[in-house]
Scaffold this motif. Sequence first.
Motif, PDB file in Angstrom:
ATOM      1  N   GLN A   1       4.811   7.568  -8.814  1.00 43.12           N
ATOM      2  CA  GLN A   1       4.864   6.223  -9.356  1.00 43.12           C
ATOM      3  C   GLN A   1       5.734   5.356  -8.442  1.00 43.12           C
ATOM      4  N   THR A   2       5.092   4.509  -7.670  1.00 43.25           N
ATOM      5  CA  THR A   2       5.806   3.652  -6.731  1.00 43.25           C
ATOM      6  C   THR A   2       6.325   2.427  -7.450  1.00 43.25           C
ATOM      7  N   THR A   3       7.603   2.158  -7.318  1.00 39.96           N
ATOM      8  CA  THR A   3       8.217   1.007  -7.974  1.00 39.96           C
ATOM      9  C   THR A   3       8.193  -0.202  -7.050  1.00 39.96           C
ATOM     10  N   ARG A   4       8.594  -1.313  -7.612  1.00 40.98           N
ATOM     11  CA  ARG A   4       8.669  -2.543  -6.835  1.00 40.98           C
ATOM     12  C   ARG A   4       9.722  -2.440  -5.738  1.00 40.98           C
ATOM     13  N   HIS A   5      10.803  -1.725  -6.018  1.00 42.41           N
ATOM     14  CA  HIS A   5      11.863  -1.568  -5.021  1.00 42.41           C
ATOM     15  C   HIS A   5      11.402  -0.674  -3.861  1.00 42.41           C
ATOM     16  N   ASP A   6      10.624   0.361  -4.169  1.00 42.17           N
ATOM     17  CA  ASP A   6      10.088   1.202  -3.100  1.00 42.17           C
ATOM     18  C   ASP A   6       9.159   0.413  -2.193  1.00 42.17           C
ATOM     19  N   ALA A   7       8.328  -0.414  -2.793  1.00 42.07           N
ATOM     20  CA  ALA A   7       7.434  -1.239  -1.987  1.00 42.07           C
ATOM     21  C   ALA A   7       8.212  -2.255  -1.158  1.00 42.07           C
ATOM     22  N   ALA A   8       9.315  -2.761  -1.694  1.00 39.08           N
ATOM     23  CA  ALA A   8      10.139  -3.703  -0.925  1.00 39.08           C
ATOM     24  C   ALA A   8      10.764  -3.030   0.287  1.00 39.08           C
ATOM     25  N   SER A   9      11.122  -1.755   0.166  1.00 39.54           N
ATOM     26  CA  SER A   9      11.682  -1.054   1.324  1.00 39.54           C
ATOM     27  C   SER A   9      10.660  -0.928   2.450  1.00 39.54           C
ATOM     28  N   ILE A  10       9.392  -0.778   2.105  1.00 37.01           N
ATOM     29  CA  ILE A  10       8.345  -0.744   3.135  1.00 37.01           C
ATOM     30  C   ILE A  10       8.230  -2.100   3.814  1.00 37.01           C
ATOM     31  N   ALA A  11       8.290  -3.167   3.024  1.00 36.25           N
ATOM     32  CA  ALA A  11       8.216  -4.511   3.597  1.00 36.25           C
ATOM     33  C   ALA A  11       9.386  -4.770   4.542  1.00 36.25           C
ATOM     34  N   ILE A  12      10.571  -4.299   4.179  1.00 35.86           N
ATOM     35  CA  ILE A  12      11.744  -4.484   5.041  1.00 35.86           C
ATOM     36  C   ILE A  12      11.591  -3.697   6.333  1.00 35.86           C
ATOM     37  N   GLY A  13      11.107  -2.461   6.231  1.00 42.01           N
ATOM     38  CA  GLY A  13      10.917  -1.667   7.429  1.00 42.01           C
ATOM     39  C   GLY A  13       9.856  -2.235   8.356  1.00 42.01           C
ATOM     40  N   ARG A  14       8.746  -2.715   7.807  1.00 41.24           N
ATOM     41  CA  ARG A  14       7.693  -3.305   8.640  1.00 41.24           C
ATOM     42  C   ARG A  14       8.187  -4.586   9.313  1.00 41.24           C
TER      43      ARG A  14
END
Length: 368
Positions: A276-289
């Motif tokens: 279950q991917t949370t909004r915070h996990d998805a934000a970490s991907i955006a920061i890394g990209r």
Amino acid sequence: MRGGKRLVRNRHNLQAAHLDERIWRARWDAARWFLQADGEAGKRYGNETIRVTPDGEVSIRLPAPLAHLANAPHCRYVLSARVRFAHRRAEWADRVHADRAVAYRIHLDPDRDRWYLTASWQTSPALAIPLQAALAQGVIGVDTNADHLAAWRLDVHGNPIGSPRRFRYDLSGTADHRDAQVRHALTGLLAWAKSCGVRAIAIEDLDFQAEKTREKYGRRKRFRQLVSGLPTAKLRARLTSMTGAAGIAIVAVDPAYTSKWGAQHWQAPLTGKTRQTTRHDAASIAIGRRALGHPIRRRTAPPPAHQSDEQWHRTAQARPGARGREETRPSDTGSRTGCMPPDRGENAGDQCAQHRSGRTAEQLLLSL
């Protein structure tokens, strides 16, 4: 002799030095009542002879002729008093947790009739490395929250690898407890980065010092409390010192729309039956990209055959040099010729805001 010349001169001029023989004798003896030991990197808490734990317990390793005086295992004598460093305590704690060399000296102050323990260490200047070299092995994107750090590892192409990690901390209680919680979370983050072979950590360049007032957010009291609870300054200071010692680079990125666009483009595709991917996990991907220089929008599959475009668009992602590559594609409600302007669609938006500073990432500290 230690303190010999100065104390000898005072002994022959007690009246000029405003001393009597008893006070002079106390200072003479105190100059020789000391115990010191150099630090040892790799040993527990950075020193094997004089060991100081993070909670202030001091123990001394006794030599073989004095082993019968030990009150702890392994020929160690534990002092009854606890110590606390008032100056640069956070930096000392970072070195102790990492088992880096710390030298100690125990001495007596005859004027105050009190024993003191002094810690010292040698700091080496950080060597700056290029941003491309730091990102050669990928990056770990970290999303800062009020009670945890959400992190995800990305490869050089911006694709998430493995599963997300969370490093929790509790910021309630005393200042020492909060500092220890932040240090514990960052220690776990750095240990994970080392195990993965990643040499860079991407974080948001957050600063709420002047933007958490009522004039900024109005009557949104709960949101103001949430913003005030984010340990941005403490995390920045602690992460800078700890990553410099660990040889890991820090890349600060623009925090605009990382949570919104991360949830829009990455939360649903990475959510499955077992994760279950949370909004915070998805934000970490955006920061890394964003730190890697890639757009946040993920690459989508080409459209099916026998439609209006006849597979003319192979992917939804334009080339890096194309204008408007971060804009939202027009909706399908227009004419079949696709002549509707980009800003008139149903989901139109300007995602070029992430590049408004002219660069996607800012190098805060890159060190070896």
